[in-house]
Enzyme design. Structure first.
Site, PDB file in Angstrom:
ATOM      1  CG  ASP A   1      -1.900   0.856   1.181  1.00 28.10           C
ATOM      2  OD1 ASP A   1      -2.842   0.831   0.429  1.00 28.10           O
ATOM      3  OD2 ASP A   1      -1.879   1.868   2.179  1.00 28.10           O
TER       4      ASP A   1
ATOM      5  CG  ASP B   1      -8.298   3.110  -3.282  1.00 30.69           C
ATOM      6  OD1 ASP B   1      -9.184   3.009  -2.038  1.00 30.69           O
ATOM      7  OD2 ASP B   1      -7.287   3.005  -3.290  1.00 30.69           O
TER       8      ASP B   1
HETATM    9  C1  GLC Z   1      -4.044   2.780  -0.535  1.00 26.34           C
HETATM   10  C2  GLC Z   1      -5.552   2.152  -0.565  1.00 26.34           C
HETATM   11  C3  GLC Z   1      -6.598   3.147  -0.097  1.00 26.34           C
HETATM   12  C4  GLC Z   1      -6.294   3.589   1.312  1.00 26.34           C
HETATM   13  C5  GLC Z   1      -4.871   4.395   1.315  1.00 26.34           C
HETATM   14  C6  GLC Z   1      -4.465   4.499   2.870  1.00 26.34           C
HETATM   15  O1  GLC Z   1      -4.440   3.895  -1.535  1.00 26.34           O
HETATM   16  O2  GLC Z   1      -5.565   1.566  -1.705  1.00 26.34           O
HETATM   17  O3  GLC Z   1      -7.872   2.158  -0.184  1.00 26.34           O
HETATM   18  O4  GLC Z   1      -7.235   4.531   1.657  1.00 26.34           O
HETATM   19  O5  GLC Z   1      -3.725   3.672   0.749  1.00 26.34           O
HETATM   20  O6  GLC Z   1      -4.002   3.116   3.256  1.00 26.34           O
END
Ligand code: GLC
Ligand code: CA
Length: 547
Positions: free
Chosen positions: A196, A321
């Site tokens: 992530d 997302d």
């Molecule tokens: C990434 C994930 C998202 C999350 C963010 C913070 O972008 O895909 O869903 O909110 O990281 O962890």
């Protein structure tokens, strides 16, 4: 080295995939129960979004314990069973490692709050007074990126929600802890990882105000990021697994390094530049029709650039997302089927590893929510307020959310036309898209011309034709607006692909004689031997072996 070039990954947003116990929330056993369906797609890996212990302020991207399973999703036995059952079907599990930050409920953070110096050094704390945050950086979810802890007289950094405290990767102990997490899951038989927002992990030593932006220029692809990723890979032995990094606002130069064959960092990168062509001046919360010219330029630059630098792209339109691609870049009305198939073809036959996000293979559309009560996502709810404060009416703000909210990609999977689309026997945690009675797995299984069958075909072509995984790419579209066409070449094999991005027919720069070639796939009935024009959203691919 895992064979990620000939692989396809299926992404599962666990909370919305399949509910096995009727509480309205998708779970691990729900996934296990659908492995035969996943196998039928022909994919090689499943990436499952986080199901670890979490207060769920960001749906699991706020992890309170990297080795414990959130009871809402199941147990460790369920996870082990899933890994084993997937393995029997030649499907590798990729788990989602959220290592830029932890939940503020993680034990490390709690001990930091309790005053333990050791754990304060796990995070990014700065002394200060409540009136001035250490910098003017903004959270990606809106508002300041700093939160004050009065008892400590310190601020902590959170690039995302206040419940997601950024880890201090400059502390070697933090890096060791995270390596241990990798080793733990590796020993359970996990075959890959998604990391992530991993290009945000390295913050500069001295934090300063950003006079021109929200602070991202200081920590995006930060000072030690490559070094830390190399160390992580080398010390955990993940170089031979499939790894993908989610790269926020990154650059081509950095992605070449992250995913380069010899860099020892990751197998491939997600970047999001192509998903910003419908933002006004880079602001996600403003609407603009997609700029297809810009989209073409971005694909060309990234495809050719990653190829020249021996890097590797993760190819995708949809994830948890993002709003649904067919609604966003295609036409979810009149040309729903054609445009969904064209969008799939465009990225599956380019150079990179394709990702399919649950429901994308059915052509699932945006949700069309009508009230703010239907939204669940923390970012969407924050921005609803921000948009209202900017002076938008309720209707206007809802209109923007309807095009931009992450919840558009988080609606429950549409399994059949029955109650709640077969997702749950209870009450779904988030509303379904109302068109599930016609758009669902069962209906598309029965229709030989469905988007679902088309995706299966695309996946199987990758297994049959080495040129798709290994070929060099060269764009051939010239400057015909709305046309993307390219040629792939590999050891005397060539593949030609044409895609019309728009709802009007278009004329090719020059007619192509395909009589000596094999038509591999297309979204309209095959008519001609001499192709000079493309119908609305038409796409096709032809293959030839040089004599
Ligand atoms: C990434 C994930 C998202 C999350 C963010 C913070 O972008 O895909 O869903 O909110 O990281 O962890
Ligand atoms: Ca459940």
């Amino acid at each position: 080295m895992a064979d990620f070039k000939h692989s396809v990954v299926y992404q599962i947003y666990i909370k919305s995939f399949c509910d096995s116990n009727g509480d309205g929330i998708g779970d691990i056993r729900g996934i296990t129960g659908k492995l035969d369906y996943i196998r039928s797609l022909g994919v090689d890996y499943i990436w499952i979004t986080p199901f670890f212990l979490s207060p769920m302020c960001d749906n699991g991207y706020d992890v309170a314990d990297y080795r414990a399973i959130n009871p809402m999703f199941g147990t460790m036995e369920d996870v082990e069973e899933l890994i084993a059952q997937a393995g029997e079907r030649q499907i590798g599990c990729m788990f989602d490692m959220v290592f830029n930050h932890t939940s503020t409920e993680h034990e490390w953070f709690r001990r930091a709050l309790a005053g333990e110096k050791k754990y304060q050094d796990y995070y990014i704390f700065r002394d200060g007074t409540p009136d001035v945050p250490p910098t003017n950086w903004e959270s990606k979810f809106g508002g300041s990126a700093w939160e004050y802890v009065p008892r400590l007289g310190k601020w902590y950094l959170h690039l995302f929600d206040v419940g997601q405290a950024d880890l201090n990767w400059d502390n070697p102990q933090v890096r060791e802890e995270l390596k241990d997490v990798i080793r733990f899951w590796k020993s359970k038989g996990v075959r890959g990882f998604r990391f992530d927002v991993v290009n945000l992990i390295s913050k500069p030593e001295r934090l300063e105000n950003d006079e021109t932006g929200d602070g991202r220029k200081y920590y995006t692809d930060g000072p030690h990021v490559h070094e830390y990723l190399q160390e992580l890979a080398a010390d955990t032995g993940i170089e031979d697994m499939v790894t993908v990094g989610e790269m926020s606002s990154t650059s081509l130069e950095n992605c070449i390094r992250y995913s380069g064959e010899k860099s020892g960092e990751l197998s491939m990168c997600f970047n999001f530049h192509h998903l910003k062509v419908d933002y006004q001046d880079g602001d996600k919360w403003t609407l603009k029709a997609p700029d297809f010219q810009q989209l073409k330029e971005l694909f060309t630059r990234w495809q050719e650039g990653m190829q020249a630098g021996h890097g590797w792209n993760a190819m995708f339109w949809c994830n948890h997302d993002q709003p649904r691609a067919v609604s966003r870049f295609g036409d979810d009305g009149r040309y729903w089927k054609e445009s969904a198939k064209m969008l799939a073809t465009l990225i599956h036959l380019m150079r990179g590893t394709p990702y399919i996000f649950q429901g994308e293979e059915l052509g699932v559309t945006n949700a069309g929510y009508e009230t703010i009560e239907q939204y669940r996502d923390v970012e969407s709810l924050n921005y609803y307020e921000i948009l209202r404060n900017r002076g938008l009416t309720d209707r206007e703000a809802l209109h923007v959310l309807g095009e931009r909210s992450r919840d558009m990609g988080r609606t429950p999977m549409q399994w059949n036309g029955g109650k709640h689309a077969g997702f749950t026997g209870g009450t779904p945690w988030i509303d379904l898209v109302s068109n599930y009675e016609s758009i669902n797995v069962e209906a598309e299984e029965a229709d030989p011309d469905s988007i679902l069958h088309y995706y299966r075909k695309l996946v199987s072509l990758r297994k049959q034709y080495p040129v798709i995984g290994d070929g060099q790419i060269r764009f051939t579209n010239g400057d015909v607006p709305m046309l993307i066409s390219y040629e792939r070449e590999y050891q005397g094999e060539s593949l030609m692909v044409w895609c019309n991005l728009g709802s009007e027919a278009l004329v090719l720069p020059e007619a192509v004689d395909v009589s000596g070639m094999k038509r591999l796939i297309g979204n309209y009935p095959d008519e001609e031997q001499n192709i000079s024009r493309l119908r609305p959203y038409e796409c096709m691919a032809y293959h030839k072996i040089q004599p």
